[in-house]
Design an enzyme around this catalytic site. Sequence first.
Site, mmCIF file in Angstrom:
data_model
loop_
_atom_site.group_PDB
_atom_site.id
_atom_site.type_symbol
_atom_site.label_atom_id
_atom_site.label_comp_id
_atom_site.label_asym_id
_atom_site.label_seq_id
_atom_site.Cartn_x
_atom_site.Cartn_y
_atom_site.Cartn_z
ATOM 1 N N TYR A 15 24.018 9.264 -58.066
ATOM 2 C CA TYR A 15 24.917 8.640 -58.505
ATOM 3 C C TYR A 15 24.860 7.278 -59.077
ATOM 4 C CZ TYR A 15 29.436 5.388 -58.158
ATOM 5 O OH TYR A 15 29.856 4.481 -59.343
ATOM 6 N N TRP A 48 33.687 -0.859 -52.802
ATOM 7 C CA TRP A 48 34.212 -0.165 -51.469
ATOM 8 C C TRP A 48 35.964 -0.448 -52.583
ATOM 9 C CZ3 TRP A 48 32.358 -1.634 -46.230
ATOM 10 C CH2 TRP A 48 30.923 -1.358 -46.006
#
Length: 288
Positions: free
Chosen positions: A127, A152
């Site tokens: 990723y 996040w």
Amino acid sequence: MNILVTGASGQLGHTFKALTANKNNGLNVVFRSSSELDITNYESVYHELIVNDYAYCINCAAFTNVDKAESNTDLARLVNITGARNLALGCHESKTVLIHISTDFVFDGYSNEPYKEEDIARPIGFYGDTKYKGERAIINNLKEHFIIRTSWLYSEFNTNFMKTMVRLGSERDELSVVYDQVGTPTYAKDLAKMIIQTIKAHSIDYGIYNYSNEGVASWYDFAKAIFDEYGITINLKPILSSEYPTPAARPKFSVLDKSKIKQTFGIEIPHWHDSLKIAIKAYAEMKA
């Protein structure tokens, strides 16, 4: 000012919808989900950008499932690299400024101090590798770009860590969360506000920027704060990453240095815990 938001069905896309719902803000924002605009198809991208005369394109479209990217490599590569290149080429032809969302996962996590924009990217998972190569595809094909690396990301919309913790906290008496991965939770609303502010400033200080909320936390710290703010009582146990193996490796440390974006745009960034309180309240009101 016409603005295109791609990946409009994701949590950041939903956040932009909520923030720009007031039509008196001077922005004409058009939202396209992946089913409405496939960024992996250059002809579709070119047609969308040329016909509608967008001043800015905010690319929220991405393959973001970190673990599934390890096995679904073709799709991750297609969306995160080819899609980014297509948008860069289309924006070049249409004279559109591209604002592209990237990630802290472009770093390996072996640093002992916050990452700066110029630090060498060494992704340790597929990723992160595709997101970094997507950045390079933009840089190589379009001068007028802002690449925003964030970390996040969570909100009251779609699936994310905050909402997952609230759900699990209502289903279980005990939960284990890793404490040896450190970064900064980022409220999608804060990120979206910063991007809108950048657009309204008509800035030409193009390049890569880091943006997250202020402060540092482990996933355990983040989970505990979520439970405390939501009023959930649960036996929360800290564990090592080795005790919770995942298909994709995560950086152990991915705190981002935000000096550049604060100095360039003169912004103040909220602390992650303060923003979490706002997000929890918004989510609770949505569920009520």
